[in-house]
Design a protein around this motif. Structure first.
Motif, PDB file in Angstrom:
ATOM      1  N   SER A  17      36.642  46.979  35.394  1.00 18.02           N
ATOM      2  CA  SER A  17      36.476  45.522  35.375  1.00 18.02           C
ATOM      3  C   SER A  17      37.681  44.850  34.728  1.00 18.02           C
ATOM      4  CB  SER A  17      35.212  45.142  34.581  1.00 18.02           C
ATOM      5  OG  SER A  17      34.057  45.696  35.156  1.00 18.02           O
ATOM      6  N   LEU A  18      37.899  43.602  35.126  1.00 16.64           N
ATOM      7  CA  LEU A  18      38.927  42.766  34.527  1.00 16.64           C
ATOM      8  C   LEU A  18      38.422  41.328  34.525  1.00 16.64           C
ATOM      9  CD1 LEU A  18      42.395  43.822  36.055  1.00 16.64           C
ATOM     10  CD2 LEU A  18      41.689  44.025  33.663  1.00 16.64           C
ATOM     11  N   ARG A  19      38.942  40.534  33.597  1.00 16.76           N
ATOM     12  CA  ARG A  19      38.657  39.097  33.577  1.00 16.76           C
ATOM     13  C   ARG A  19      39.978  38.342  33.650  1.00 16.76           C
ATOM     14  NH1 ARG A  19      35.393  34.950  29.534  1.00 16.76           N
ATOM     15  NH2 ARG A  19      33.729  35.194  31.075  1.00 16.76           N
ATOM     16  N   LEU A  20      40.077  37.477  34.649  1.00 17.96           N
ATOM     17  CA  LEU A  20      41.234  36.591  34.761  1.00 17.96           C
ATOM     18  C   LEU A  20      40.873  35.222  34.202  1.00 17.96           C
ATOM     19  CD1 LEU A  20      42.516  37.365  38.387  1.00 17.96           C
ATOM     20  CD2 LEU A  20      43.000  38.579  36.236  1.00 17.96           C
ATOM     21  N   SER A  21      41.857  34.588  33.568  1.00 21.77           N
ATOM     22  CA  SER A  21      41.666  33.246  33.019  1.00 21.77           C
ATOM     23  C   SER A  21      42.741  32.310  33.564  1.00 21.77           C
ATOM     24  CB  SER A  21      41.755  33.275  31.494  1.00 21.77           C
ATOM     25  OG  SER A  21      40.809  34.148  30.937  1.00 21.77           O
ATOM     26  N   CYS A  22      42.379  31.062  33.708  1.00 20.45           N
ATOM     27  CA  CYS A  22      43.344  30.060  34.174  1.00 20.45           C
ATOM     28  C   CYS A  22      43.021  28.720  33.546  1.00 20.45           C
ATOM     29  CB  CYS A  22      43.318  29.944  35.688  1.00 20.45           C
ATOM     30  SG  CYS A  22      44.418  28.657  36.346  1.00 20.45           S
ATOM     31  N   THR A  23      44.028  28.103  32.980  1.00 18.09           N
ATOM     32  CA  THR A  23      43.918  26.742  32.471  1.00 18.09           C
ATOM     33  C   THR A  23      45.029  25.913  33.078  1.00 18.09           C
ATOM     34  OG1 THR A  23      42.938  27.441  30.372  1.00 18.09           O
ATOM     35  CG2 THR A  23      43.987  25.286  30.420  1.00 18.09           C
ATOM     36  N   VAL A  24      44.666  24.743  33.557  1.00 25.09           N
ATOM     37  CA  VAL A  24      45.626  23.833  34.185  1.00 25.09           C
ATOM     38  C   VAL A  24      45.726  22.562  33.353  1.00 25.09           C
ATOM     39  CG1 VAL A  24      46.221  22.568  36.277  1.00 25.09           C
ATOM     40  CG2 VAL A  24      45.064  24.766  36.442  1.00 25.09           C
TER      41      VAL A  24
END
Length: 127
Positions: A17-24
Protein backbone atom coordinates in the motif's frame (compact mmCIF):
# COMPACT_ATOMS: atom_id res chain seq x y z
CA UNK A 1 0.10 31.45 -9.36
CA UNK A 2 -1.06 27.87 -9.00
CA UNK A 3 1.31 25.55 -7.16
CA UNK A 4 1.11 21.81 -6.47
CA UNK A 5 2.76 19.91 -3.65
CA UNK A 6 2.61 16.17 -4.36
CA UNK A 7 4.13 13.48 -2.19
CA UNK A 8 3.94 9.82 -1.23
CA UNK A 9 5.31 8.02 -4.24
CA UNK A 10 8.00 5.39 -4.00
CA UNK A 11 8.87 1.72 -4.36
CA UNK A 12 6.50 -0.87 -2.93
CA UNK A 13 6.20 -4.63 -3.26
CA UNK A 14 3.20 -6.22 -4.98
CA UNK A 15 0.29 -6.43 -2.58
CA UNK A 16 1.51 -3.42 -0.63
CA UNK A 17 0.00 0.00 0.00
CA UNK A 18 0.92 3.64 -0.51
CA UNK A 19 -0.74 6.98 0.23
CA UNK A 20 -0.33 9.91 -2.13
CA UNK A 21 -0.98 13.46 -0.97
CA UNK A 22 -1.61 16.62 -2.95
CA UNK A 23 -2.15 20.21 -1.89
CA UNK A 24 -2.83 22.99 -4.37
CA UNK A 25 -2.47 26.69 -3.69
CA UNK A 26 -3.32 29.74 -5.74
CA UNK A 27 -7.08 29.33 -6.06
CA UNK A 28 -9.74 31.25 -4.17
CA UNK A 29 -12.69 29.07 -5.12
CA UNK A 30 -14.48 27.18 -2.36
CA UNK A 31 -15.63 24.55 -4.86
CA UNK A 32 -13.23 22.45 -6.83
CA UNK A 33 -12.49 19.10 -8.36
CA UNK A 34 -9.22 17.31 -7.71
CA UNK A 35 -7.88 13.93 -8.55
CA UNK A 36 -5.09 11.75 -9.85
CA UNK A 37 -4.10 10.75 -13.36
CA UNK A 38 -1.33 8.29 -14.07
CA UNK A 39 0.84 7.79 -17.10
CA UNK A 40 3.38 5.28 -18.26
CA UNK A 41 5.92 6.46 -20.86
CA UNK A 42 4.62 5.85 -24.33
CA UNK A 43 1.01 5.43 -23.23
CA UNK A 44 -1.98 7.74 -22.90
CA UNK A 45 -2.80 9.24 -19.50
CA UNK A 46 -5.27 7.21 -17.47
CA UNK A 47 -7.68 8.69 -14.98
CA UNK A 48 -7.28 7.07 -11.57
CA UNK A 49 -9.67 8.82 -9.20
CA UNK A 50 -11.19 12.23 -8.58
CA UNK A 51 -13.66 14.02 -6.38
CA UNK A 52 -15.70 17.18 -6.40
CA UNK A 53 -16.43 19.36 -3.39
CA UNK A 54 -19.52 20.88 -4.99
CA UNK A 55 -21.63 17.73 -4.70
CA UNK A 56 -19.36 15.19 -3.03
CA UNK A 57 -19.19 13.03 -6.13
CA UNK A 58 -16.28 10.75 -6.92
CA UNK A 59 -15.09 8.79 -9.92
CA UNK A 60 -12.63 5.93 -10.30
CA UNK A 61 -10.90 4.27 -13.20
CA UNK A 62 -12.01 0.68 -13.67
CA UNK A 63 -8.57 -0.86 -12.93
CA UNK A 64 -8.46 0.67 -9.44
CA UNK A 65 -12.06 0.27 -8.29
CA UNK A 66 -12.21 -1.51 -4.96
CA UNK A 67 -8.48 -1.01 -4.33
CA UNK A 68 -7.97 2.77 -4.29
CA UNK A 69 -9.76 5.37 -2.17
CA UNK A 70 -9.75 9.13 -2.62
CA UNK A 71 -10.50 11.55 0.20
CA UNK A 72 -10.33 15.21 1.13
CA UNK A 73 -8.00 16.65 3.70
CA UNK A 74 -9.05 19.03 6.45
CA UNK A 75 -7.42 21.90 4.57
CA UNK A 76 -8.97 23.19 1.38
CA UNK A 77 -7.49 21.99 -1.87
CA UNK A 78 -5.92 18.92 -0.26
CA UNK A 79 -6.60 15.32 -1.26
CA UNK A 80 -5.26 11.87 -0.53
CA UNK A 81 -5.15 8.71 -2.60
CA UNK A 82 -4.93 5.50 -0.59
CA UNK A 83 -3.70 2.72 -2.83
CA UNK A 84 -4.05 -0.85 -1.61
CA UNK A 85 -3.24 -4.25 -3.09
CA UNK A 86 -0.84 -2.61 -5.49
CA UNK A 87 0.21 -4.56 -8.56
CA UNK A 88 3.08 -4.10 -11.03
CA UNK A 89 0.62 -2.70 -13.56
CA UNK A 90 -0.02 0.20 -11.18
CA UNK A 91 3.54 1.39 -11.81
CA UNK A 92 3.36 4.89 -13.31
CA UNK A 93 3.89 8.57 -12.66
CA UNK A 94 0.87 9.84 -10.78
CA UNK A 95 -0.14 13.42 -11.48
CA UNK A 96 -2.36 15.44 -9.19
CA UNK A 97 -4.95 17.33 -11.24
CA UNK A 98 -7.24 20.16 -10.20
CA UNK A 99 -9.90 22.52 -11.47
CA UNK A 100 -11.97 25.23 -9.77
CA UNK A 101 -15.53 24.21 -10.62
CA UNK A 102 -19.03 23.89 -9.29
CA UNK A 103 -20.01 20.70 -11.12
CA UNK A 104 -19.48 17.11 -10.09
CA UNK A 105 -17.18 14.44 -11.45
CA UNK A 106 -19.50 11.43 -11.50
CA UNK A 107 -19.26 9.64 -14.83
CA UNK A 108 -16.11 11.49 -15.88
CA UNK A 109 -12.68 10.06 -16.63
CA UNK A 110 -10.97 12.46 -14.19
CA UNK A 111 -8.99 13.95 -17.09
CA UNK A 112 -11.37 16.05 -19.20
CA UNK A 113 -11.82 19.49 -17.67
CA UNK A 114 -8.93 19.15 -15.24
CA UNK A 115 -6.96 22.12 -16.50
CA UNK A 116 -4.22 22.19 -13.89
CA UNK A 117 -1.65 19.43 -13.42
CA UNK A 118 1.17 18.92 -10.97
CA UNK A 119 4.58 17.54 -11.90
CA UNK A 120 3.75 14.07 -10.63
CA UNK A 121 5.16 11.52 -8.24
CA UNK A 122 6.55 8.16 -9.31
CA UNK A 123 5.01 4.94 -8.01
CA UNK A 124 6.90 1.71 -8.67
CA UNK A 125 5.44 -1.66 -7.74
CA UNK A 126 8.06 -4.34 -7.94
CA UNK A 127 9.51 -7.21 -5.96
Amino acid sequence: QVEFVESGGGLVQPGGSLRLSCTVSGFNSDYYAMGWVRQVPGKEPEGVACLSTSDGSTAFGDPVKGRFTISRGDAKWTIYLDMNTLQPEDTARYYCVADPRTRGVAGTNCIVGMDYWGKGTLVTVSS
